[in-house]
Design a protein around this motif. Structure first.
Motif, PDB file in Angstrom:
ATOM      1  N   UNK A   1       2.537 -68.004  30.207  1.00  0.00           N
ATOM      2  CA  UNK A   1       3.647 -68.950  30.342  1.00  0.00           C
ATOM      3  C   UNK A   1       4.955 -68.495  29.712  1.00  0.00           C
ATOM      4  N   UNK A   2       4.941 -67.481  28.849  1.00  0.00           N
ATOM      5  CA  UNK A   2       6.215 -67.045  28.263  1.00  0.00           C
ATOM      6  C   UNK A   2       7.102 -66.478  29.364  1.00  0.00           C
ATOM      7  N   UNK A   3       8.416 -66.521  29.191  1.00  0.00           N
ATOM      8  CA  UNK A   3       9.292 -65.877  30.180  1.00  0.00           C
ATOM      9  C   UNK A   3       8.897 -64.415  30.374  1.00  0.00           C
ATOM     10  N   UNK A   4       9.045 -63.938  31.596  1.00  0.00           N
ATOM     11  CA  UNK A   4       8.618 -62.574  31.911  1.00  0.00           C
ATOM     12  C   UNK A   4       9.208 -61.554  30.947  1.00  0.00           C
ATOM     13  N   UNK A   5      10.479 -61.715  30.622  1.00  0.00           N
ATOM     14  CA  UNK A   5      11.139 -60.754  29.741  1.00  0.00           C
ATOM     15  C   UNK A   5      10.559 -60.753  28.333  1.00  0.00           C
TER      16      UNK A   5
ATOM     17  N   UNK B   1       6.814 -58.202  26.683  1.00  0.00           N
ATOM     18  CA  UNK B   1       6.733 -57.059  25.755  1.00  0.00           C
ATOM     19  C   UNK B   1       6.914 -57.451  24.295  1.00  0.00           C
ATOM     20  N   UNK B   2       7.442 -58.658  24.047  1.00  0.00           N
ATOM     21  CA  UNK B   2       7.665 -59.090  22.665  1.00  0.00           C
ATOM     22  C   UNK B   2       6.478 -59.865  22.090  1.00  0.00           C
ATOM     23  N   UNK B   3       5.451 -60.090  22.898  1.00  0.00           N
ATOM     24  CA  UNK B   3       4.237 -60.699  22.364  1.00  0.00           C
ATOM     25  C   UNK B   3       3.631 -59.784  21.305  1.00  0.00           C
ATOM     26  N   UNK B   4       2.958 -60.380  20.343  1.00  0.00           N
ATOM     27  CA  UNK B   4       2.371 -59.604  19.260  1.00  0.00           C
ATOM     28  C   UNK B   4       0.899 -59.957  19.079  1.00  0.00           C
ATOM     29  N   UNK B   5       0.111 -58.952  18.765  1.00  0.00           N
ATOM     30  CA  UNK B   5      -1.289 -59.175  18.404  1.00  0.00           C
ATOM     31  C   UNK B   5      -1.320 -59.613  16.943  1.00  0.00           C
ATOM     32  N   UNK B   6      -1.856 -60.802  16.700  1.00  0.00           N
ATOM     33  CA  UNK B   6      -1.929 -61.334  15.338  1.00  0.00           C
ATOM     34  C   UNK B   6      -3.282 -61.079  14.691  1.00  0.00           C
ATOM     35  N   UNK B   7      -4.327 -61.002  15.513  1.00  0.00           N
ATOM     36  CA  UNK B   7      -5.663 -60.751  14.958  1.00  0.00           C
ATOM     37  C   UNK B   7      -6.578 -60.239  16.058  1.00  0.00           C
ATOM     38  N   UNK B   8      -7.543 -59.433  15.654  1.00  0.00           N
ATOM     39  CA  UNK B   8      -8.578 -58.918  16.553  1.00  0.00           C
ATOM     40  C   UNK B   8      -9.926 -59.165  15.903  1.00  0.00           C
ATOM     41  N   UNK B   9     -10.853 -59.743  16.674  1.00  0.00           N
ATOM     42  CA  UNK B   9     -12.189 -60.036  16.165  1.00  0.00           C
ATOM     43  C   UNK B   9     -13.232 -59.319  17.010  1.00  0.00           C
ATOM     44  N   UNK B  10     -14.209 -58.720  16.369  1.00  0.00           N
ATOM     45  CA  UNK B  10     -15.364 -58.122  17.028  1.00  0.00           C
ATOM     46  C   UNK B  10     -16.605 -58.762  16.425  1.00  0.00           C
TER      47      UNK B  10
END
Length: 578
Positions: free
Chosen positions: A549-553, A556-565
């Motif tokens: 849902x974020x604007x297309x532009x 690229x500014x999205x950020x990974x805040x956490x990764x779980x395995x």
């Protein structure tokens, strides 16, 4: 053994770890972790959205509303409010080079060089610090990115003399960004035994200067003597040093992947020696993410040793070995991709075939006999047609060839007549979205506008035909960056702002499916991974906002805040308190 083995192994894996249907819950017990007030994008068609999920025992226990998750909160449950941040299945990179990624971070980084002079400067600096005889390695250069070209070229590539002056005593071995060409100095040529009298090997080319001497640029199979010379030096190192370097490569690659939200990495070709090393790590509980590995050995070695290398989820599901890797051609950037018609900018060549149809057929019959997936690198339309023809011949008598999950890796440039054959034959298109925007500025110089429009990176056409599309990065050829890959899928936007044949763009949801559930399908692991479904492994990524849902532009500014395995944080920023 026969061609039923892979389906039986797959069925066994599914029964061993069969998730509950979407909307159902596993037997209720207090969760170890509950994530709530989130934007949960499940990739499960039966419940595509939710607000919360409960995790325990390495599995997804339940998915639903905040209220529904309340019953999974016990005295020892950790509860994290995400304030609308997005939770998705962990990204699955369906095609990359895991140890290659780690090693690339220990070598000279040449992708940022904008001239051959800058390459030489970095080599000279490394030579000043190298031990006598130590090999100087680098990767990432691309002649199309150089803003200033060398004064003297041979077949559009530089000569070795400046590299030789920069490093007269240490062999220099610099891989092209594609991995399908190399620049070397005189010391490396000497160690490899490549001279003016050396002939081009089958599937390779030694570029020569005007006097017939090797220029120092080697294409495809012509690199093999240099690789052999380097491997001789490598194996002469003390075992402890080799082990330390391999562990460092694994650590660097793992950190890079987890920082980007990648929880499963499909390695596109490792040797038995490398698999043995990864297996030791898996058994010791030292693999931080899941690895699914294609075997990069020849037919005879595979047939003789496969009993020792059928690895199905060793180390709590961290290591899988169930496929063979083969190469049909080279790369487009080095004019090595095999085309049906000559290159537009090199009408004297159609590229290089790295194998024959007969040899590939032998590998295909072996893969079928042993019940292994076959994953074949094919970039040019000529190579893709050859691979499809071989697959069709070998699979012709099967009522459902799709169950074998055979793949074509890259599938970058297709003749329009071949696009529909992927779905017809049940062949998975394993493609790397960022290649489109990375290569886009020069693709039309190689194959012309008409061919590019008809079949270059034909994601939308493949999906419309019913084919399965899996995403990868081909790292270290491209950066390990899923969000850049997502943006490339949906925009095909080049650095100058233009879009490369945008009719082949796909939707955000289609792209995210290729990066999760479809990549899991390509690995035969879709019942364990790829969606946030109760019973599946709790591999997931938390993003700063909803990528749908974020604007297309802003993608690229999205950020990974956490990764779980397995439900445990393996990487996180300080923006989330666990």
């Amino acid at each position: 053994m026969h061609d039923a083995i892979f389906p039986l192994l797959l069925a066994g894996a599914l029964l061993a770890c069969s998730p509950a249907r979407a909307g159902q819950r596993t037997a209720r017990r207090p969760a170890e972790l509950v994530l709530r007030s989130a934007t949960v994008i499940t990739m499960d068609d039966q419940r595509p959205r939710a607000r919360a999920l409960a995790l325990g025992g390495g599995r997804i226990l339940a998915v639903g509303s905040n209220r529904e998750m309340q019953k999974f909160i016990g005295d020892n449950t950790r509860v994290v409010d995400l304030n609308g941040q997005a939770v998705l299945p962990g990204f699955i990179d369906a095609h990359g080079h895991f140890l290659g990624l780690g090693r690339s971070l220990m070598q000279l980084e040449l992708g940022e060089c904008r001239s051959f002079d800058q390459v030489v400067e970095r080599v000279a600096a490394a030579a000043g610090q190298a031990r006598p005889g130590e090999w100087i390695l680098g990767r990432g250069w691309h002649q199309e990115r150089w803003q200033k070209q060398p004064a003297t070229l041979a077949e559009e590539m530089p000569l070795h003399h400046e590299l030789t002056r920069a490093s007269p005593a240490n062999p220099v071995y610099l891989r092209h960004a594609s991995g399908h060409a190399a620049l070397v100095n005189q010391a490396a040529l000497q160690d490899a035994g490549i001279t003016a009298s050396s002939r081009d090997p089958a599937g390779g080319h030694i570029i020569r200067d005007n006097s017939g001497h090797p220029s120092g640029c080697l294409l495809e199979a012509a690199m093999e003597p240099v690789e052999a010379a380097y491997q001789k030096w490598w194996h002469a190192l003390a075992a402890a040093e080799r082990e330390a370097r391999l562990r460092r490569a694994v650590d660097l690659a793992s950190r890079t992947c987890l920082r980007q939200g990648v929880t499963t990495f499909s390695d596109a070709g490792s040797s038995f020696e490398e698999i043995d090393f990864l297996r030791r790590l898996a058994r010791a509980g030292q693999l931080r993410l899941r690895l699914w590995v294609m075997i990069g050995e020849d037919d005879a070695a595979i047939e003789s040793n496969i009993a020792n290398y059928r690895i199905a989820g060793e180390g709590n599901g961290r290591l899988w070995v169930r496929a063979i890797k083969r190469y049909a051609d080279g790369a487009l950037g080095s004019h090595g991709a095999l085309l049906l018609e000559p290159y537009s900018d090199r009408p004297d060549t159609v590229g290089l075939a790295l194998t024959s149809a007969a040899k590939l057929e032998r590998s295909a019959r072996l893969a079928r006999q042993l019940g292994l997936q076959l994953c074949t690198h094919a970039i040019g339309d000529g190579a893709n047609r050859m691979v499809l023809d071989v697959y069709q011949k070998v699979l012709a008598d099967l009522p459902d060839p799709a169950r074998l999950r055979w793949r074509i890796e890259h599938a970058q440039h297709l003749h329009p007549d071949d696009i529909g054959r992927f779905a017809e034959l049940g062949i998975i298109a394993s493609m790397q979205s960022y290649h489109c925007v990375s290569d886009g500025p020069w693709v039309e110089r190689r194959i012309g506008r008409q061919r590019a429009a008809a079949g270059a990176y034909a994601w939308q056409s493949l999906l419309a035909s019913g084919a399965h599309l899996a995403w990868g990065t081909d790292t270290p050829v491209e950066a390990e960056d899923p969000l850049a890959g997502l943006y490339a899928f949906v925009t095909r936007r080049l650095a100058d702002g233009s879009r490369f044949h945008p009719r082949q763009c796909i939707s955000r949801l289609q792209a995210l499916r290729a990066m999760t559930i479809e990549a899991a399908h390509a690995d035969g692991l879709e019942r364990q991974l790829g969606s946030l479904t109760p019973g599946k492994r709790a591999d997931l990524v938390v993003l700063s906002a909803d990528p749908l849902s974020v604007p297309e532009a802003d993608i690229p500014r999205l950020r990974v805040l956490a990764t779980l395995v397995d439900g445990r944080p393996v990487w996180r920023t300080g923006k989330i308190s666990w």
